[in-house]
Design a protein around this motif. Structure first.
Motif, PDB file in Angstrom:
ATOM      1  N   TRP A 190      -7.329  -9.487  -4.152  1.00  0.00           N
ATOM      2  CA  TRP A 190      -7.333  -8.023  -4.231  1.00  0.00           C
ATOM      3  C   TRP A 190      -8.227  -7.433  -3.141  1.00  0.00           C
ATOM      4  O   TRP A 190      -7.862  -6.458  -2.471  1.00  0.00           O
ATOM      5  CB  TRP A 190      -7.795  -7.595  -5.616  1.00  0.00           C
ATOM      6  CG  TRP A 190      -7.993  -6.126  -5.833  1.00  0.00           C
ATOM      7  CD1 TRP A 190      -9.121  -5.512  -6.280  1.00  0.00           C
ATOM      8  CD2 TRP A 190      -7.031  -5.070  -5.628  1.00  0.00           C
ATOM      9  NE1 TRP A 190      -8.929  -4.151  -6.368  1.00  0.00           N
ATOM     10  CE2 TRP A 190      -7.652  -3.854  -5.977  1.00  0.00           C
ATOM     11  CE3 TRP A 190      -5.718  -5.056  -5.186  1.00  0.00           C
ATOM     12  CZ2 TRP A 190      -7.009  -2.639  -5.901  1.00  0.00           C
ATOM     13  CZ3 TRP A 190      -5.061  -3.831  -5.102  1.00  0.00           C
ATOM     14  CH2 TRP A 190      -5.702  -2.642  -5.457  1.00  0.00           C
TER      15      TRP A 190
ATOM     16  N   GLY B 212      -4.753  -1.509 -10.211  1.00  0.00           N
ATOM     17  CA  GLY B 212      -5.052  -1.478  -8.788  1.00  0.00           C
ATOM     18  C   GLY B 212      -5.264  -0.066  -8.305  1.00  0.00           C
ATOM     19  O   GLY B 212      -4.397   0.512  -7.649  1.00  0.00           O
TER      20      GLY B 212
ATOM     21  N   LEU C 291      -1.234 -10.105  -9.790  1.00  0.00           N
ATOM     22  CA  LEU C 291      -1.583  -9.600  -8.457  1.00  0.00           C
ATOM     23  C   LEU C 291      -0.497  -8.668  -7.939  1.00  0.00           C
ATOM     24  O   LEU C 291      -0.794  -7.642  -7.320  1.00  0.00           O
ATOM     25  CB  LEU C 291      -1.780 -10.774  -7.496  1.00  0.00           C
ATOM     26  CG  LEU C 291      -2.281 -10.441  -6.090  1.00  0.00           C
ATOM     27  CD1 LEU C 291      -3.608  -9.697  -6.135  1.00  0.00           C
ATOM     28  CD2 LEU C 291      -2.425 -11.722  -5.260  1.00  0.00           C
TER      29      LEU C 291
END
Length: 265
Positions: free
Chosen positions: A51, A107, A167
């Motif tokens: 990330w 995110g 992810l």
């Protein structure tokens, strides 16, 4: 000669970034092979480092596009080295997104590099500079999901499969949120050059609070449900099931027991 050497130094990849990539590679290997006694720890380190790598590439895309658009001061600021410590707002660009990831498994985009907009001519160039960052998240999401929609995940160990799915979820959420036309986010930067001077002046004071506002709104259950419903729909199109991304998030938060997503080591 001196100028050329300085330019090479300004664009040399930072050892800090190389170190982060090394952590990502080692923990990715540990996740794949089951080397770690607790797969959740390896998943946590792998996803977090990956990330951060994506955040560095996001900011690099802004900087590189700005350089080619006319802001030659970018190199001297260290933005082309991929060193997260060189960002004008390292707290916003790296620390807060990682905290949001740990707290909520989302995110959320960070801050941007400082670009001398006065050096750049043309509204399209300004829009492209802002769009370059979230487009990098889109590209990262395509890379993460490619093994799924190509049908290449049959022999992949479950911990790595789940980690990659989570992810991918982070990249999709980052791309969507970044493209929101909210002052302070890249989506607003895309449309800002096309707004009237009066409107830009009225919205300018909101820029420092745009990121916090988005995060606060996402805590509203109805908004959160609708948002992640849309994210899950996109991931399904890309070959990732809701179960895979959920188990990836569950493994990431290894300090919380979840027998439902337990995987053999």
């Amino acid at each position: 000669m001196t100028t050329a050497m300085s330019r090479r130094s300004d664009r040399r990849i930072s050892p800090v970034f190389i170190g982060i990539v090394a952590v990502m590679a080692v923990t990715g290997w540990a996740t794949w092979t089951g080397f770690a006694e607790q797969p959740g720890i390896a998943v946590f380190l792998f996803v977090t480092s990956a990330w951060i790598v994506s955040l560095c590439l996001h900011e690099y895309a802004h900087a590189r596009t700005a350089l080619h658009s006319g802001d030659i001061s970018i190199g001297a600021k260290g933005y082309l080295t991929l060193n997260p410590l060189k960002y004008t707002h390292a707290l916003l660009s790296i620390v807060l997104p990682v905290l949001f990831l740990i707290m909520g498994g989302i995110g959320l985009p960070g801050g941007a590099v400082f670009i001398e907009r006065g050096r750049i001519r043309g509204r399209w160039k300004h829009s492209l500079i802002s769009a370059a960052g979230p487009l990098t998240n889109v590209a990262f999401a395509v890379v993460c999901t490619a093994p799924f929609w190509l049908g290449a995940m049959d022999t992949v160990p479950f911990p790595f499969r789940f980690a990659l799915a989570f992810l991918a979820l982070l990249q999709v959420t980052a791309a969507i949120l970044n493209f929101l036309p909210v002052p302070g986010l890249d989506g607003y930067g895309v449309i800002e050059p096309w707004l009237s001077y009066k409107v830009r002046r009225q919205l300018e004071p909101l820029a420092p609070f745009g990121l916090i506002l988005v995060f606060a709104i996402l805590w509203i259950p109805e908004v959160n449900g609708a948002f992640f419903g849309a994210v899950d729909a996109i991931l399904r199109v890309l070959g990732i099931s809701e179960l895979e991304s959920y188990c990836g998030h569950s493994l990431y938060r290894f300090w919380q027991e979840d027998g439902f997503c337990a995987v053999p080591q």
